[in-house]
Motif scaffolding. Structure first.
Motif, PDB file in Angstrom:
ATOM      1  N   GLY A 119      36.556  30.919  25.927  1.00 21.21           N
ATOM      2  CA  GLY A 119      36.632  31.981  24.927  1.00 21.21           C
ATOM      3  C   GLY A 119      37.331  33.241  25.382  1.00 21.21           C
ATOM      4  O   GLY A 119      37.622  34.107  24.569  1.00 21.21           O
ATOM      5  N   HIS A 120      37.616  33.361  26.695  1.00 28.61           N
ATOM      6  CA  HIS A 120      38.127  34.630  27.197  1.00 28.61           C
ATOM      7  C   HIS A 120      39.096  34.403  28.343  1.00 28.61           C
ATOM      8  O   HIS A 120      38.961  33.448  29.101  1.00 28.61           O
ATOM      9  CB  HIS A 120      36.966  35.502  27.680  1.00 28.61           C
ATOM     10  CG  HIS A 120      35.888  35.608  26.672  1.00 28.61           C
ATOM     11  ND1 HIS A 120      35.956  36.441  25.583  1.00 28.61           N
ATOM     12  CD2 HIS A 120      34.729  34.934  26.546  1.00 28.61           C
ATOM     13  CE1 HIS A 120      34.878  36.290  24.844  1.00 28.61           C
ATOM     14  NE2 HIS A 120      34.123  35.375  25.413  1.00 28.61           N
ATOM     15  N   CYS A 121      40.050  35.307  28.474  1.00 27.67           N
ATOM     16  CA  CYS A 121      40.972  35.291  29.610  1.00 27.67           C
ATOM     17  C   CYS A 121      41.377  36.721  29.912  1.00 27.67           C
ATOM     18  O   CYS A 121      41.346  37.582  29.039  1.00 27.67           O
ATOM     19  CB  CYS A 121      42.183  34.411  29.327  1.00 27.67           C
ATOM     20  SG  CYS A 121      43.198  34.908  27.929  1.00 27.67           S
ATOM     21  N   ALA A 122      41.737  36.955  31.174  1.00 31.47           N
ATOM     22  CA  ALA A 122      42.192  38.280  31.595  1.00 31.47           C
ATOM     23  C   ALA A 122      43.045  38.130  32.847  1.00 31.47           C
ATOM     24  O   ALA A 122      42.726  37.318  33.717  1.00 31.47           O
ATOM     25  CB  ALA A 122      41.007  39.188  31.879  1.00 31.47           C
ATOM     26  N   PHE A 123      44.110  38.919  32.925  1.00 29.00           N
ATOM     27  CA  PHE A 123      44.967  38.921  34.101  1.00 29.00           C
ATOM     28  C   PHE A 123      44.523  39.981  35.093  1.00 29.00           C
ATOM     29  O   PHE A 123      44.108  41.074  34.707  1.00 29.00           O
ATOM     30  CB  PHE A 123      46.424  39.221  33.712  1.00 29.00           C
ATOM     31  CG  PHE A 123      47.210  38.007  33.362  1.00 29.00           C
ATOM     32  CD1 PHE A 123      47.880  37.282  34.346  1.00 29.00           C
ATOM     33  CD2 PHE A 123      47.279  37.566  32.059  1.00 29.00           C
ATOM     34  CE1 PHE A 123      48.604  36.152  34.023  1.00 29.00           C
ATOM     35  CE2 PHE A 123      48.004  36.436  31.722  1.00 29.00           C
ATOM     36  CZ  PHE A 123      48.663  35.730  32.711  1.00 29.00           C
ATOM     37  N   HIS A 124      44.658  39.629  36.376  1.00 30.33           N
ATOM     38  CA  HIS A 124      44.531  40.619  37.435  1.00 30.33           C
ATOM     39  C   HIS A 124      45.660  41.625  37.214  1.00 30.33           C
ATOM     40  O   HIS A 124      46.741  41.249  36.736  1.00 30.33           O
ATOM     41  CB  HIS A 124      44.682  39.918  38.796  1.00 30.33           C
ATOM     42  CG  HIS A 124      44.451  40.807  39.956  1.00 30.33           C
ATOM     43  ND1 HIS A 124      45.395  41.681  40.428  1.00 30.33           N
ATOM     44  CD2 HIS A 124      43.356  40.963  40.749  1.00 30.33           C
ATOM     45  CE1 HIS A 124      44.923  42.328  41.461  1.00 30.33           C
ATOM     46  NE2 HIS A 124      43.679  41.918  41.684  1.00 30.33           N
ATOM     47  N   PRO A 125      45.461  42.901  37.546  1.00 30.41           N
ATOM     48  CA  PRO A 125      46.521  43.887  37.313  1.00 30.41           C
ATOM     49  C   PRO A 125      47.861  43.569  37.976  1.00 30.41           C
ATOM     50  O   PRO A 125      48.906  43.967  37.458  1.00 30.41           O
ATOM     51  CB  PRO A 125      45.932  45.179  37.890  1.00 30.41           C
ATOM     52  CG  PRO A 125      44.460  44.997  37.780  1.00 30.41           C
ATOM     53  CD  PRO A 125      44.225  43.527  38.009  1.00 30.41           C
ATOM     54  N   TYR A 133      39.247  42.652  34.090  1.00 23.73           N
ATOM     55  CA  TYR A 133      39.466  43.092  35.465  1.00 23.73           C
ATOM     56  C   TYR A 133      39.390  44.612  35.542  1.00 23.73           C
ATOM     57  O   TYR A 133      39.810  45.316  34.611  1.00 23.73           O
ATOM     58  CB  TYR A 133      40.858  42.674  35.959  1.00 23.73           C
ATOM     59  CG  TYR A 133      40.908  41.290  36.544  1.00 23.73           C
ATOM     60  CD1 TYR A 133      40.670  41.080  37.899  1.00 23.73           C
ATOM     61  CD2 TYR A 133      41.183  40.185  35.754  1.00 23.73           C
ATOM     62  CE1 TYR A 133      40.726  39.807  38.450  1.00 23.73           C
ATOM     63  CE2 TYR A 133      41.245  38.916  36.294  1.00 23.73           C
ATOM     64  CZ  TYR A 133      41.009  38.739  37.637  1.00 23.73           C
ATOM     65  OH  TYR A 133      41.051  37.483  38.173  1.00 23.73           O
ATOM     66  N   HIS A 134      38.907  45.106  36.671  1.00 20.65           N
ATOM     67  CA  HIS A 134      38.967  46.527  36.971  1.00 20.65           C
ATOM     68  C   HIS A 134      40.442  46.897  37.117  1.00 20.65           C
ATOM     69  O   HIS A 134      41.235  46.076  37.612  1.00 20.65           O
ATOM     70  CB  HIS A 134      38.209  46.805  38.277  1.00 20.65           C
ATOM     71  CG  HIS A 134      38.160  48.243  38.637  1.00 20.65           C
ATOM     72  ND1 HIS A 134      39.192  48.869  39.281  1.00 20.65           N
ATOM     73  CD2 HIS A 134      37.199  49.185  38.432  1.00 20.65           C
ATOM     74  CE1 HIS A 134      38.884  50.146  39.476  1.00 20.65           C
ATOM     75  NE2 HIS A 134      37.674  50.355  38.966  1.00 20.65           N
TER      76      HIS A 134
END
Length: 108
Positions: free
Chosen positions: A41-47, A86-87
């Motif tokens: 349901g979710h995804c995010a890239f490292h900066p 991600y932070h």
């Protein structure tokens, strides 16, 4: 759906328990990623864009962007993941859960 920081890659998270890595410039499918036992349901890239995370019911998986290689996964026997981020400095990422808890994970 999430875009890499430079806009060159798109990740789609699927109800079929997979995520797909796409070349955002050409629309070409690069990898189909398997490793979840529930809908993703979710995804995010490292900066820095070199890695990204996906999350399903009770775990998150961190992947290498260029190869689609699974780097590691984190699990906790608590309520379903409802968000992932991600932070800005990339040292940790957080998962939000249906029961209102937030967990922080080492991003490396």
């Amino acid at each position: 759906v999430c875009y890499s920081p430079d806009g060159s890659t798109v990740i789609t998270a699927g109800a079929d328990q997979t995520s797909v890595v796409w070349d955002a410039r050409t629309g070409e499918r690069k990898f189909v990623l398997q490793g979840h036992q529930s809908p993703v349901g979710h995804c995010a890239f490292h900066p820095d864009g070199n890695t990204f995370a996906t999350a399903g019911e009770r775990k998150a998986i961190v992947w290498e962007t260029k190869t689609g290689k699974k780097l590691f996964e984190v699990r906790k026997p608590i309520d379903s993941v409802t968000s992932l981020k991600y932070h800005p400095k990339g040292e940790v990422f957080a998962t939000g859960h249906r029961n209102g808890k937030i967990l922080f994970w080492n991003a490396k």
